[in-house]
Motif scaffolding. Structure first.
Motif, PDB file in Angstrom:
ATOM      1  N   PRO A  90       0.805  -1.227   0.000  1.00  0.00           N
ATOM      2  CA  PRO A  90       0.000   0.000   0.000  1.00  0.00           C
ATOM      3  C   PRO A  90       0.840   1.279   0.000  1.00  0.00           C
ATOM      4  CG  PRO A  90      -0.926  -1.569   1.525  1.00  0.00           C
ATOM      5  CD  PRO A  90       0.374  -2.144   1.039  1.00  0.00           C
ATOM      6  N   GLU A  91       2.031   1.235   0.567  1.00  0.00           N
ATOM      7  CA  GLU A  91       2.889   2.422   0.610  1.00  0.00           C
ATOM      8  C   GLU A  91       3.350   2.853  -0.790  1.00  0.00           C
ATOM      9  OE1 GLU A  91       3.885  -0.525   2.446  1.00  0.00           O
ATOM     10  OE2 GLU A  91       2.543   0.168   4.027  1.00  0.00           O
ATOM     11  N   LEU A  92       3.311   1.943  -1.730  1.00  0.00           N
ATOM     12  CA  LEU A  92       3.773   2.233  -3.093  1.00  0.00           C
ATOM     13  C   LEU A  92       2.636   2.558  -4.068  1.00  0.00           C
ATOM     14  CD1 LEU A  92       6.471  -0.567  -3.419  1.00  0.00           C
ATOM     15  CD2 LEU A  92       6.805   1.835  -2.822  1.00  0.00           C
ATOM     16  N   TRP A  93       1.419   2.387  -3.651  1.00  0.00           N
ATOM     17  CA  TRP A  93       0.283   2.593  -4.550  1.00  0.00           C
ATOM     18  C   TRP A  93       0.266   4.006  -5.124  1.00  0.00           C
ATOM     19  CZ3 TRP A  93      -4.235   0.125  -1.292  1.00  0.00           C
ATOM     20  CH2 TRP A  93      -4.051  -1.266  -1.229  1.00  0.00           C
ATOM     21  N   HIS A  94       0.659   4.997  -4.301  1.00  0.00           N
ATOM     22  CA  HIS A  94       0.617   6.388  -4.768  1.00  0.00           C
ATOM     23  C   HIS A  94       1.528   6.607  -5.981  1.00  0.00           C
ATOM     24  CE1 HIS A  94       4.292   6.597  -2.365  1.00  0.00           C
ATOM     25  NE2 HIS A  94       4.590   7.718  -3.028  1.00  0.00           N
ATOM     26  N   LEU A  95       2.579   5.798  -6.116  1.00  0.00           N
ATOM     27  CA  LEU A  95       3.463   5.902  -7.272  1.00  0.00           C
ATOM     28  C   LEU A  95       2.735   5.574  -8.578  1.00  0.00           C
ATOM     29  CD1 LEU A  95       6.637   4.139  -5.795  1.00  0.00           C
ATOM     30  CD2 LEU A  95       6.232   6.616  -6.050  1.00  0.00           C
ATOM     31  N   PHE A  96       1.677   4.812  -8.479  1.00  0.00           N
ATOM     32  CA  PHE A  96       0.888   4.412  -9.651  1.00  0.00           C
ATOM     33  C   PHE A  96      -0.363   5.282  -9.837  1.00  0.00           C
ATOM     34  CE2 PHE A  96       3.264   0.700  -8.297  1.00  0.00           C
ATOM     35  CZ  PHE A  96       3.811   0.247  -9.494  1.00  0.00           C
ATOM     36  N   GLY A  97      -0.479   6.314  -8.992  1.00  0.00           N
ATOM     37  CA  GLY A  97      -1.642   7.206  -9.100  1.00  0.00           C
ATOM     38  C   GLY A  97      -2.863   6.711  -8.370  1.00  0.00           C
ATOM     39  N   ILE A  98      -2.659   5.796  -7.414  1.00  0.00           N
ATOM     40  CA  ILE A  98      -3.778   5.280  -6.619  1.00  0.00           C
ATOM     41  C   ILE A  98      -3.739   6.002  -5.283  1.00  0.00           C
ATOM     42  CG2 ILE A  98      -4.823   3.235  -5.550  1.00  0.00           C
ATOM     43  CD1 ILE A  98      -3.381   1.568  -7.747  1.00  0.00           C
TER      44      ILE A  98
END
Length: 102
Positions: A90-98
Motif C-alpha cells: 500500500p505504501e507504493l500505490w501512490h506511485l501508480f496514481g492510486i
C-alpha cells in the motif's frame, strides 16, 4: 406538454373563441379586445413549451449516455488498479496514481 403551460394556453384559446363568437354583443357594449395579441401569446408559449419538451428529452438521452460512460470508467478504473494493489505494498500505490490505501 407540461400542464403548467397547457392550462393557460387552453384558457387563452377558449377566451379567443368566446370573444369571436360574441363579437356582436361586445361591439354593442363598445368593447373591443386584442385577440390577435392573445393568440400570439398562446402561440409563443406553445412553441416555447414544445422546445422545452424537446430539450428535456435531449437532456435525458445525454444524461443516460453520461451515466453509462461513468459506469464504464468506474469499472475500467477498478480493473486497472486491482493488479497493482494485489502486487504492491500500500505504501507504493501512490506511485501508480492510486490515492487510497484500502
Amino acid at each position: 406538454m407540461n400542464k403548467i403551460y397547457l392550462d393557460p394556453i387552453a384558457k387563452g384559446e377558449a377566451l379567443i373563441d368566446g370573444i369571436k363568437k360574441q363579437s356582436v354583443q361586445l361591439s354593442g357594449k363598445g368593447l373591443s379586445t386584442d385577440t390577435i395579441r392573445l393568440a400570439e401569446a398562446c402561440r409563443l408559449l406553445h412553441e416555447a413549451a414544445t422546445k422545452q419538451d424537446y430539450m428535456e428529452m435531449e437532456l435525458k438521452v445525454a444524461r443516460e449516455e453520461a451515466h453509462k460512460r461513468l459506469e464504464e470508467l468506474k469499472n475500467l478504473y477498478t480493473e486497472c488498479k486491482m493488479p497493482i494493489k494485489q502486487s504492491f505494498a500500500p505504501e507504493l500505490w501512490h506511485l501508480f496514481g492510486i490515492p487510497d490505501k484500502k
